[in-house]
Scaffold this motif. Structure first.
Motif, short mmCIF file in Angstrom:
data_model
loop_
_atom_site.label_atom_id
_atom_site.label_comp_id
_atom_site.label_asym_id
_atom_site.label_seq_id
_atom_site.Cartn_x
_atom_site.Cartn_y
_atom_site.Cartn_z
N ASN B 88 -25.16 19.52 -3.92
CA ASN B 88 -26.13 20.35 -3.20
C ASN B 88 -27.48 20.50 -3.91
O ASN B 88 -28.37 21.16 -3.41
CB ASN B 88 -25.54 21.73 -2.83
CG ASN B 88 -25.10 22.51 -4.04
OD1 ASN B 88 -24.98 21.94 -5.13
ND2 ASN B 88 -24.87 23.80 -3.88
N GLY B 91 -31.34 16.88 -3.81
CA GLY B 91 -32.74 16.79 -3.40
C GLY B 91 -33.70 16.60 -4.57
O GLY B 91 -34.67 15.85 -4.46
N LYS B 94 -33.27 13.04 -5.90
CA LYS B 94 -33.91 12.09 -4.99
C LYS B 94 -35.42 12.08 -5.19
O LYS B 94 -36.04 11.01 -5.24
CB LYS B 94 -33.55 12.48 -3.55
CG LYS B 94 -33.87 11.42 -2.53
CD LYS B 94 -33.35 11.86 -1.16
CE LYS B 94 -33.90 10.95 -0.06
NZ LYS B 94 -33.60 11.48 1.28
N THR B 176 -32.57 19.51 0.03
CA THR B 176 -32.79 18.13 0.48
C THR B 176 -34.26 17.76 0.28
O THR B 176 -35.13 18.63 0.13
CB THR B 176 -32.43 17.94 1.97
OG1 THR B 176 -33.30 18.77 2.76
CG2 THR B 176 -30.99 18.29 2.24
N SER B 194 -39.28 19.15 1.51
CA SER B 194 -38.02 19.54 0.90
C SER B 194 -37.55 20.82 1.55
O SER B 194 -38.36 21.68 1.92
CB SER B 194 -38.24 19.75 -0.60
OG SER B 194 -37.01 20.10 -1.22
N ILE B 273 -34.83 15.48 6.25
CA ILE B 273 -34.33 16.55 5.36
C ILE B 273 -33.37 17.48 6.10
O ILE B 273 -32.40 17.95 5.51
CB ILE B 273 -35.47 17.37 4.68
CG1 ILE B 273 -36.37 18.08 5.69
CG2 ILE B 273 -36.29 16.50 3.74
CD1 ILE B 273 -37.27 19.13 5.05
N GLU B 276 -30.04 15.65 6.56
CA GLU B 276 -29.31 15.62 5.29
C GLU B 276 -28.61 16.95 5.04
O GLU B 276 -27.48 16.99 4.56
CB GLU B 276 -30.26 15.31 4.12
CG GLU B 276 -30.36 13.83 3.84
CD GLU B 276 -31.27 13.53 2.66
OE1 GLU B 276 -31.56 14.42 1.85
OE2 GLU B 276 -31.70 12.36 2.57
N ALA B 277 -29.30 18.03 5.36
CA ALA B 277 -28.69 19.36 5.19
C ALA B 277 -27.49 19.51 6.10
O ALA B 277 -26.44 20.03 5.71
CB ALA B 277 -29.73 20.45 5.47
#
Lengths: 156, 287
Positions: B88, B91, B94, B176, B194, B273, B276-277
Protein backbone atom coordinates in the motif's frame (compact mmCIF):
# COMPACT_ATOMS: atom_id res chain seq x y z
CA UNK A 1 42.62 24.15 -4.16
CA UNK A 2 41.41 21.17 -2.16
CA UNK A 3 43.26 17.93 -1.43
CA UNK A 4 41.45 14.70 -2.20
CA UNK A 5 42.39 11.06 -2.41
CA UNK A 6 40.49 8.63 -4.56
CA UNK A 7 40.98 5.26 -6.15
CA UNK A 8 40.56 5.13 -9.90
CA UNK A 9 40.86 1.80 -11.71
CA UNK A 10 42.56 0.23 -8.66
CA UNK A 11 45.15 2.97 -8.41
CA UNK A 12 45.21 5.42 -5.50
CA UNK A 13 45.59 9.09 -6.40
CA UNK A 14 46.31 11.85 -3.91
CA UNK A 15 45.82 15.10 -5.72
CA UNK A 16 45.05 18.75 -5.23
CA UNK A 17 42.17 20.02 -7.36
CA UNK A 18 40.34 23.25 -8.10
CA UNK A 19 37.14 23.53 -6.05
CA UNK A 20 35.14 24.14 -9.21
CA UNK A 21 36.11 20.90 -10.93
CA UNK A 22 33.56 18.21 -11.50
CA UNK A 23 34.49 14.55 -11.35
CA UNK A 24 34.67 14.40 -15.15
CA UNK A 25 37.15 17.30 -15.15
CA UNK A 26 39.28 15.52 -12.56
CA UNK A 27 39.28 12.31 -14.58
CA UNK A 28 40.00 13.90 -17.94
CA UNK A 29 42.12 16.95 -17.12
CA UNK A 30 43.96 15.89 -13.97
CA UNK A 31 44.35 12.15 -14.49
CA UNK A 32 44.37 12.10 -18.30
CA UNK A 33 41.65 9.46 -18.46
CA UNK A 34 39.98 10.80 -21.58
CA UNK A 35 37.94 7.66 -22.25
CA UNK A 36 35.15 9.28 -20.24
CA UNK A 37 33.25 11.60 -22.60
CA UNK A 38 31.29 14.73 -21.95
CA UNK A 39 28.11 14.94 -23.99
CA UNK A 40 25.41 17.23 -22.68
CA UNK A 41 26.97 18.24 -19.35
CA UNK A 42 23.61 18.10 -17.62
CA UNK A 43 22.82 14.48 -16.90
CA UNK A 44 20.67 13.79 -19.93
CA UNK A 45 22.94 11.70 -22.12
CA UNK A 46 25.00 9.43 -19.88
CA UNK A 47 28.17 9.70 -22.02
CA UNK A 48 30.14 10.67 -18.89
CA UNK A 49 28.97 7.61 -16.93
CA UNK A 50 31.52 6.08 -14.55
CA UNK A 51 31.11 3.52 -11.79
CA UNK A 52 31.42 5.18 -8.38
CA UNK A 53 31.45 2.88 -5.34
CA UNK A 54 29.72 0.18 -7.36
CA UNK A 55 27.00 2.34 -8.90
CA UNK A 56 26.80 4.19 -12.19
CA UNK A 57 26.76 7.97 -11.92
CA UNK A 58 27.00 10.89 -14.33
CA UNK A 59 30.48 12.24 -13.67
CA UNK A 60 29.37 15.65 -14.97
CA UNK A 61 27.00 15.97 -12.00
CA UNK A 62 29.41 14.98 -9.24
CA UNK A 63 31.75 17.65 -7.89
CA UNK A 64 35.38 16.55 -7.83
CA UNK A 65 35.78 17.04 -4.09
CA UNK A 66 32.73 14.83 -3.48
CA UNK A 67 34.73 11.90 -4.88
CA UNK A 68 37.14 12.10 -1.96
CA UNK A 69 37.53 8.58 -0.57
CA UNK A 70 35.60 7.01 -3.45
CA UNK A 71 36.40 4.08 -5.66
CA UNK A 72 35.93 4.91 -9.34
CA UNK A 73 36.00 2.66 -12.38
CA UNK A 74 36.30 4.24 -15.83
CA UNK A 75 36.41 2.59 -19.23
CA UNK A 76 40.22 2.45 -19.00
CA UNK A 77 39.88 0.15 -16.01
CA UNK A 78 37.98 -2.65 -17.71
CA UNK A 79 40.76 -4.26 -19.72
CA UNK A 80 42.67 -6.71 -17.52
CA UNK A 81 46.06 -8.29 -18.38
CA UNK A 82 45.76 -7.15 -21.97
CA UNK A 83 42.35 -8.81 -22.33
CA UNK A 84 39.16 -6.93 -23.06
CA UNK A 85 36.34 -7.15 -20.54
CA UNK A 86 33.59 -9.55 -21.70
CA UNK A 87 31.21 -6.61 -22.14
CA UNK A 88 33.72 -4.84 -24.40
CA UNK A 89 34.28 -8.01 -26.43
CA UNK A 90 30.54 -8.59 -26.77
CA UNK A 91 29.92 -5.00 -27.92
CA UNK A 92 32.53 -5.35 -30.67
CA UNK A 93 31.28 -8.74 -31.80
CA UNK A 94 27.63 -7.63 -31.87
CA UNK A 95 28.49 -4.54 -33.93
CA UNK A 96 27.00 -2.38 -31.21
CA UNK A 97 29.62 0.33 -31.71
CA UNK A 98 29.30 2.93 -34.43
CA UNK A 99 30.70 6.40 -33.76
CA UNK A 100 31.75 5.28 -30.29
CA UNK A 101 31.01 8.43 -28.33
CA UNK A 102 28.35 6.86 -26.10
CA UNK A 103 30.19 3.57 -25.77
CA UNK A 104 32.38 4.13 -22.68
CA UNK A 105 29.29 5.09 -20.70
CA UNK A 106 27.13 2.44 -22.31
CA UNK A 107 29.69 -0.31 -21.61
CA UNK A 108 30.04 0.75 -17.97
CA UNK A 109 26.25 0.86 -17.52
CA UNK A 110 26.07 -2.65 -18.98
CA UNK A 111 28.88 -3.89 -16.73
CA UNK A 112 27.28 -2.38 -13.61
CA UNK A 113 23.96 -3.98 -14.55
CA UNK A 114 25.50 -7.44 -15.02
CA UNK A 115 27.55 -7.14 -11.82
CA UNK A 116 24.33 -6.61 -9.86
CA UNK A 117 22.07 -8.86 -11.91
CA UNK A 118 23.83 -11.59 -13.94
CA UNK A 119 20.54 -12.71 -15.58
CA UNK A 120 18.63 -9.58 -16.57
CA UNK A 121 15.47 -9.83 -18.69
CA UNK A 122 15.25 -7.83 -21.94
CA UNK A 123 13.21 -5.25 -20.03
CA UNK A 124 15.84 -5.03 -17.31
CA UNK A 125 18.63 -4.61 -19.87
CA UNK A 126 16.75 -1.77 -21.59
CA UNK A 127 16.11 -0.20 -18.18
CA UNK A 128 19.78 -0.63 -17.20
CA UNK A 129 21.02 1.36 -20.20
CA UNK A 130 18.08 3.80 -20.27
CA UNK A 131 20.30 6.59 -18.95
CA UNK A 132 22.65 6.34 -21.93
CA UNK A 133 21.66 7.92 -25.20
CA UNK A 134 23.02 6.64 -28.51
CA UNK A 135 22.23 8.67 -31.60
CA UNK A 136 23.75 6.31 -34.18
CA UNK A 137 21.95 3.04 -33.73
CA UNK A 138 18.76 1.89 -32.16
CA UNK A 139 19.47 0.09 -28.95
CA UNK A 140 18.89 -3.43 -30.25
CA UNK A 141 22.57 -4.12 -30.90
CA UNK A 142 23.34 -3.19 -27.30
CA UNK A 143 20.68 -5.65 -26.19
CA UNK A 144 22.28 -8.38 -28.30
CA UNK A 145 25.73 -7.43 -26.97
CA UNK A 146 24.53 -7.57 -23.37
CA UNK A 147 23.11 -11.05 -23.89
CA UNK A 148 26.44 -12.19 -25.35
CA UNK A 149 28.26 -10.63 -22.41
CA UNK A 150 25.98 -12.49 -19.99
CA UNK A 151 27.15 -15.78 -21.48
CA UNK A 152 30.84 -14.75 -21.50
CA UNK A 153 30.73 -13.60 -17.90
CA UNK A 154 29.22 -16.86 -16.74
CA UNK A 155 31.99 -18.77 -18.55
CA UNK A 156 34.74 -16.91 -16.70
CA UNK B 1 31.31 28.45 -11.22
CA UNK B 2 33.30 30.49 -8.81
CA UNK B 3 33.41 28.46 -5.65
CA UNK B 4 36.10 29.65 -3.25
CA UNK B 5 35.83 26.94 -0.65
CA UNK B 6 34.42 23.48 -0.30
CA UNK B 7 33.69 21.56 2.83
CA UNK B 8 33.13 17.85 3.32
CA UNK B 9 30.39 17.75 5.93
CA UNK B 10 30.55 15.03 8.56
CA UNK B 11 27.80 15.93 11.02
CA UNK B 12 24.50 17.77 10.91
CA UNK B 13 25.71 20.01 13.71
CA UNK B 14 28.71 21.36 11.83
CA UNK B 15 26.80 21.75 8.55
CA UNK B 16 24.12 23.81 10.30
CA UNK B 17 26.76 25.90 12.04
CA UNK B 18 28.46 26.64 8.70
CA UNK B 19 25.14 27.53 7.08
CA UNK B 20 24.51 29.95 9.95
CA UNK B 21 27.93 31.51 9.54
CA UNK B 22 27.89 31.90 5.76
CA UNK B 23 24.13 32.47 5.31
CA UNK B 24 23.41 33.20 1.65
CA UNK B 25 27.04 32.64 0.65
CA UNK B 26 26.85 28.89 1.26
CA UNK B 27 24.94 26.07 -0.43
CA UNK B 28 24.71 22.39 0.39
CA UNK B 29 25.21 19.71 -2.23
CA UNK B 30 24.07 16.10 -1.91
CA UNK B 31 23.44 14.14 -5.12
CA UNK B 32 24.29 17.15 -7.27
CA UNK B 33 21.91 16.20 -10.08
CA UNK B 34 20.16 19.57 -10.01
CA UNK B 35 22.59 21.87 -8.24
CA UNK B 36 25.66 21.20 -10.41
CA UNK B 37 23.66 22.40 -13.43
CA UNK B 38 22.50 25.48 -11.49
CA UNK B 39 26.12 26.21 -10.48
CA UNK B 40 27.37 25.85 -14.03
CA UNK B 41 24.65 28.12 -15.36
CA UNK B 42 25.39 30.65 -12.59
CA UNK B 43 21.81 30.47 -11.36
CA UNK B 44 23.40 30.30 -7.92
CA UNK B 45 26.88 31.54 -7.05
CA UNK B 46 27.86 30.40 -3.55
CA UNK B 47 31.31 31.01 -2.12
CA UNK B 48 31.17 27.89 -0.01
CA UNK B 49 29.84 24.53 -1.12
CA UNK B 50 29.14 22.00 1.63
CA UNK B 51 28.93 18.34 0.68
CA UNK B 52 26.36 16.52 2.84
CA UNK B 53 26.39 13.24 0.89
CA UNK B 54 28.41 11.49 3.57
CA UNK B 55 26.60 12.77 6.67
CA UNK B 56 25.42 9.53 8.32
CA UNK B 57 22.61 11.18 10.31
CA UNK B 58 20.88 12.21 7.09
CA UNK B 59 20.93 8.74 5.54
CA UNK B 60 18.36 6.00 5.40
CA UNK B 61 14.77 5.08 6.11
CA UNK B 62 13.54 4.57 9.67
CA UNK B 63 10.31 3.09 10.90
CA UNK B 64 8.79 3.39 14.35
CA UNK B 65 5.32 2.69 15.77
CA UNK B 66 3.75 5.71 14.18
CA UNK B 67 5.97 7.20 11.48
CA UNK B 68 8.17 6.35 8.54
CA UNK B 69 11.05 8.83 8.36
CA UNK B 70 13.19 9.22 5.25
CA UNK B 71 16.56 10.93 5.74
CA UNK B 72 17.06 13.79 3.31
CA UNK B 73 20.05 12.28 1.48
CA UNK B 74 18.32 8.94 0.87
CA UNK B 75 18.63 8.32 -2.87
CA UNK B 76 15.83 7.35 -5.22
CA UNK B 77 17.59 4.01 -5.78
CA UNK B 78 17.59 3.34 -2.02
CA UNK B 79 13.85 4.01 -1.88
CA UNK B 80 13.20 1.80 -4.91
CA UNK B 81 15.24 -1.00 -3.34
CA UNK B 82 13.60 -0.63 0.10
CA UNK B 83 11.04 -3.26 1.09
CA UNK B 84 9.02 -0.65 2.97
CA UNK B 85 7.64 0.93 -0.19
CA UNK B 86 5.68 -2.04 -1.45
CA UNK B 87 2.01 -3.01 -1.20
CA UNK B 88 0.00 0.00 0.00
CA UNK B 89 3.03 2.33 -0.18
CA UNK B 90 3.97 1.21 -3.70
CA UNK B 91 3.05 4.66 -5.05
CA UNK B 92 6.27 6.14 -3.70
CA UNK B 93 8.34 3.28 -5.13
CA UNK B 94 6.70 3.83 -8.50
CA UNK B 95 7.36 7.58 -8.43
CA UNK B 96 11.04 7.19 -7.47
CA UNK B 97 11.53 4.43 -10.04
CA UNK B 98 10.40 6.82 -12.79
CA UNK B 99 12.82 9.62 -11.88
CA UNK B 100 15.40 10.44 -14.55
CA UNK B 101 17.62 7.45 -15.26
CA UNK B 102 19.57 4.85 -13.25
CA UNK B 103 22.49 7.30 -12.98
CA UNK B 104 20.24 10.09 -11.68
CA UNK B 105 18.43 7.76 -9.26
CA UNK B 106 21.74 6.53 -7.85
CA UNK B 107 22.72 10.08 -6.88
CA UNK B 108 19.54 12.15 -6.66
CA UNK B 109 18.01 12.43 -3.20
CA UNK B 110 14.53 12.80 -1.79
CA UNK B 111 15.59 15.90 0.15
CA UNK B 112 16.99 17.48 -2.99
CA UNK B 113 13.78 16.74 -4.86
CA UNK B 114 11.87 18.73 -2.22
CA UNK B 115 14.41 21.51 -1.62
CA UNK B 116 14.99 22.20 -5.31
CA UNK B 117 11.31 23.10 -5.57
CA UNK B 118 10.67 22.00 -9.13
CA UNK B 119 6.99 21.81 -10.14
CA UNK B 120 7.79 18.48 -11.78
CA UNK B 121 9.51 16.83 -8.79
CA UNK B 122 8.31 13.23 -9.07
CA UNK B 123 8.55 12.20 -5.42
CA UNK B 124 6.68 15.21 -4.05
CA UNK B 125 3.05 14.43 -5.05
CA UNK B 126 3.08 11.00 -3.33
CA UNK B 127 4.77 12.49 -0.26
CA UNK B 128 2.18 15.25 -0.25
CA UNK B 129 -0.66 12.74 -0.61
CA UNK B 130 0.81 11.03 2.48
CA UNK B 131 0.52 14.38 4.31
CA UNK B 132 4.28 14.41 4.95
CA UNK B 133 6.10 16.68 7.33
CA UNK B 134 9.48 18.19 6.46
CA UNK B 135 12.04 18.79 9.21
CA UNK B 136 14.30 21.81 8.76
CA UNK B 137 17.19 22.56 11.08
CA UNK B 138 19.16 25.76 11.62
CA UNK B 139 21.22 27.31 14.39
CA UNK B 140 17.97 28.85 15.57
CA UNK B 141 16.41 25.44 16.10
CA UNK B 142 14.18 22.85 14.46
CA UNK B 143 11.18 23.69 12.32
CA UNK B 144 8.58 21.15 11.21
CA UNK B 145 6.34 22.13 8.34
CA UNK B 146 3.81 20.17 6.32
CA UNK B 147 4.96 19.49 2.78
CA UNK B 148 1.78 21.12 1.52
CA UNK B 149 2.71 24.40 3.24
CA UNK B 150 6.39 24.04 2.41
CA UNK B 151 5.99 25.71 -0.97
CA UNK B 152 4.57 28.83 0.67
CA UNK B 153 7.22 28.97 3.37
CA UNK B 154 10.16 27.06 1.98
CA UNK B 155 13.68 26.39 3.17
CA UNK B 156 15.71 29.41 4.30
CA UNK B 157 19.36 30.12 3.48
CA UNK B 158 20.53 28.94 6.90
CA UNK B 159 18.37 25.81 7.07
CA UNK B 160 19.20 22.19 6.34
CA UNK B 161 16.49 19.79 5.23
CA UNK B 162 16.97 16.87 7.62
CA UNK B 163 14.18 14.45 6.82
CA UNK B 164 10.67 13.96 5.56
CA UNK B 165 8.21 11.80 7.52
CA UNK B 166 4.65 10.56 7.32
CA UNK B 167 2.27 8.37 9.31
CA UNK B 168 2.42 4.68 8.54
CA UNK B 169 -0.62 3.73 6.47
CA UNK B 170 -3.26 1.39 7.84
CA UNK B 171 -4.25 -1.75 5.98
CA UNK B 172 -7.29 -0.05 4.41
CA UNK B 173 -5.25 2.87 3.07
CA UNK B 174 -3.33 2.91 -0.20
CA UNK B 175 -0.95 5.25 -2.01
CA UNK B 176 -0.93 5.30 -5.82
CA UNK B 177 1.01 7.28 -8.42
CA UNK B 178 1.06 7.83 -12.18
CA UNK B 179 3.24 9.93 -14.46
CA UNK B 180 3.06 11.17 -17.98
CA UNK B 181 6.41 11.96 -19.55
CA UNK B 182 7.37 12.38 -23.18
CA UNK B 183 9.15 9.02 -23.08
CA UNK B 184 9.99 6.45 -20.45
CA UNK B 185 13.49 7.49 -19.36
CA UNK B 186 15.19 10.84 -18.87
CA UNK B 187 11.99 12.77 -19.47
CA UNK B 188 10.81 15.55 -17.24
CA UNK B 189 7.28 15.00 -16.00
CA UNK B 190 4.54 16.61 -18.02
CA UNK B 191 2.02 15.59 -15.43
CA UNK B 192 1.98 13.48 -12.28
CA UNK B 193 -0.82 12.55 -9.92
CA UNK B 194 -0.84 10.68 -6.65
CA UNK B 195 -3.66 9.64 -4.36
CA UNK B 196 -3.85 8.36 -0.81
CA UNK B 197 -7.21 6.75 -0.17
CA UNK B 198 -8.82 5.09 2.83
CA UNK B 199 -11.62 2.66 2.08
CA UNK B 200 -14.27 1.41 4.43
CA UNK B 201 -16.50 -1.17 2.82
CA UNK B 202 -15.95 0.23 -0.71
CA UNK B 203 -16.64 3.78 0.46
CA UNK B 204 -13.87 6.40 0.42
CA UNK B 205 -13.66 7.60 4.01
CA UNK B 206 -10.55 9.70 3.59
CA UNK B 207 -8.71 10.95 0.50
CA UNK B 208 -5.80 13.18 -0.47
CA UNK B 209 -4.88 13.81 -4.10
CA UNK B 210 -1.74 15.70 -5.10
CA UNK B 211 -0.53 16.77 -8.53
CA UNK B 212 2.83 17.65 -10.05
CA UNK B 213 3.44 19.95 -13.03
CA UNK B 214 -0.13 21.22 -12.94
CA UNK B 215 0.80 24.44 -11.14
CA UNK B 216 3.85 26.47 -10.05
CA UNK B 217 4.57 23.73 -7.54
CA UNK B 218 3.13 20.35 -6.55
CA UNK B 219 -0.22 20.86 -4.83
CA UNK B 220 -3.27 19.19 -3.34
CA UNK B 221 -6.28 18.82 -5.62
CA UNK B 222 -9.05 19.60 -3.13
CA UNK B 223 -11.91 19.67 -5.66
CA UNK B 224 -11.17 16.07 -6.60
CA UNK B 225 -10.90 15.11 -2.94
CA UNK B 226 -14.20 16.79 -2.07
CA UNK B 227 -15.93 15.15 -4.99
CA UNK B 228 -14.75 11.62 -4.19
CA UNK B 229 -15.10 11.69 -0.40
CA UNK B 230 -17.97 9.47 0.75
CA UNK B 231 -18.34 7.85 -2.68
CA UNK B 232 -17.25 4.46 -3.95
CA UNK B 233 -15.02 4.15 -7.02
CA UNK B 234 -16.75 3.15 -10.23
CA UNK B 235 -16.89 4.27 -13.86
CA UNK B 236 -19.26 7.10 -13.05
CA UNK B 237 -17.36 8.53 -10.07
CA UNK B 238 -14.03 8.26 -11.89
CA UNK B 239 -15.51 10.28 -14.77
CA UNK B 240 -16.85 12.73 -12.21
CA UNK B 241 -13.42 13.08 -10.61
CA UNK B 242 -11.86 13.78 -14.02
CA UNK B 243 -14.47 16.51 -14.59
CA UNK B 244 -13.75 18.01 -11.15
CA UNK B 245 -10.01 18.15 -11.89
CA UNK B 246 -10.66 19.69 -15.32
CA UNK B 247 -12.77 22.41 -13.75
CA UNK B 248 -10.07 23.45 -11.30
CA UNK B 249 -7.39 23.26 -14.01
CA UNK B 250 -9.44 25.52 -16.29
CA UNK B 251 -9.26 28.24 -13.63
CA UNK B 252 -5.65 27.70 -12.69
CA UNK B 253 -4.09 27.25 -16.13
CA UNK B 254 -6.28 29.74 -18.00
CA UNK B 255 -4.51 30.99 -21.13
CA UNK B 256 -1.65 28.51 -20.86
CA UNK B 257 -0.86 26.86 -24.19
CA UNK B 258 -0.53 23.45 -22.50
CA UNK B 259 -4.06 23.56 -21.03
CA UNK B 260 -5.93 21.81 -23.88
CA UNK B 261 -3.33 19.03 -23.88
CA UNK B 262 -3.32 18.62 -20.11
CA UNK B 263 -7.13 18.59 -19.96
CA UNK B 264 -7.09 15.47 -22.13
CA UNK B 265 -3.98 13.92 -20.58
CA UNK B 266 -5.24 14.03 -17.00
CA UNK B 267 -8.09 11.65 -17.76
CA UNK B 268 -5.68 8.74 -18.34
CA UNK B 269 -3.45 9.62 -15.42
CA UNK B 270 -6.25 10.23 -12.90
CA UNK B 271 -7.96 7.06 -14.07
CA UNK B 272 -4.72 5.13 -13.57
CA UNK B 273 -4.24 6.19 -9.94
CA UNK B 274 -7.88 5.59 -9.02
CA UNK B 275 -7.99 2.21 -10.75
CA UNK B 276 -4.80 1.21 -8.94
CA UNK B 277 -6.43 2.12 -5.65
CA UNK B 278 -9.49 0.13 -6.60
CA UNK B 279 -7.41 -2.90 -7.58
CA UNK B 280 -5.71 -2.71 -4.18
CA UNK B 281 -9.04 -2.43 -2.38
CA UNK B 282 -10.75 -5.25 -4.24
CA UNK B 283 -7.65 -7.37 -4.79
CA UNK B 284 -8.71 -7.78 -8.44
CA UNK B 285 -9.07 -5.59 -11.49
CA UNK B 286 -12.66 -4.48 -11.70
CA UNK B 287 -12.81 -3.86 -15.46
Amino acid sequence: MVDISLTVNDRLYEISIDENMRLIDVLRDELGLIGTKEGCGEGECGACTVIMDGEIVNSCLVMGFQANGSNIVTIEGLKKDGKLHPVQRAYIEAGAVQCGFCIPGMVLATKALLDKNPNPSDEEIREGISGNLCRCTGYNKMLVATKKAMVYMKGE
Amino acid sequence: MDIKKVYMGRSVEEVVRLLGEYENKAKVIAGGTDIVIALRNKVIEPELLIDISKVEELKGIKEDEEYITIGSITTFTEIVESEIFQSNLYGLHKACKMVGSPQIRNKGTIGGNIANGSPAADSVPPLMALDSIVTLLSIEGTREISLEDYYYDSIKENELLVNVKFKKPKDNQVLTFAKLGLRKALAISRLTLSSFIEFDDNIITSIRVASGALAKFPMREKEVEDYLLGKSLNEETIEGAIEALRNSMDERLKGRPTLPYKRIAISTILREILEEALVFEKGVKAW
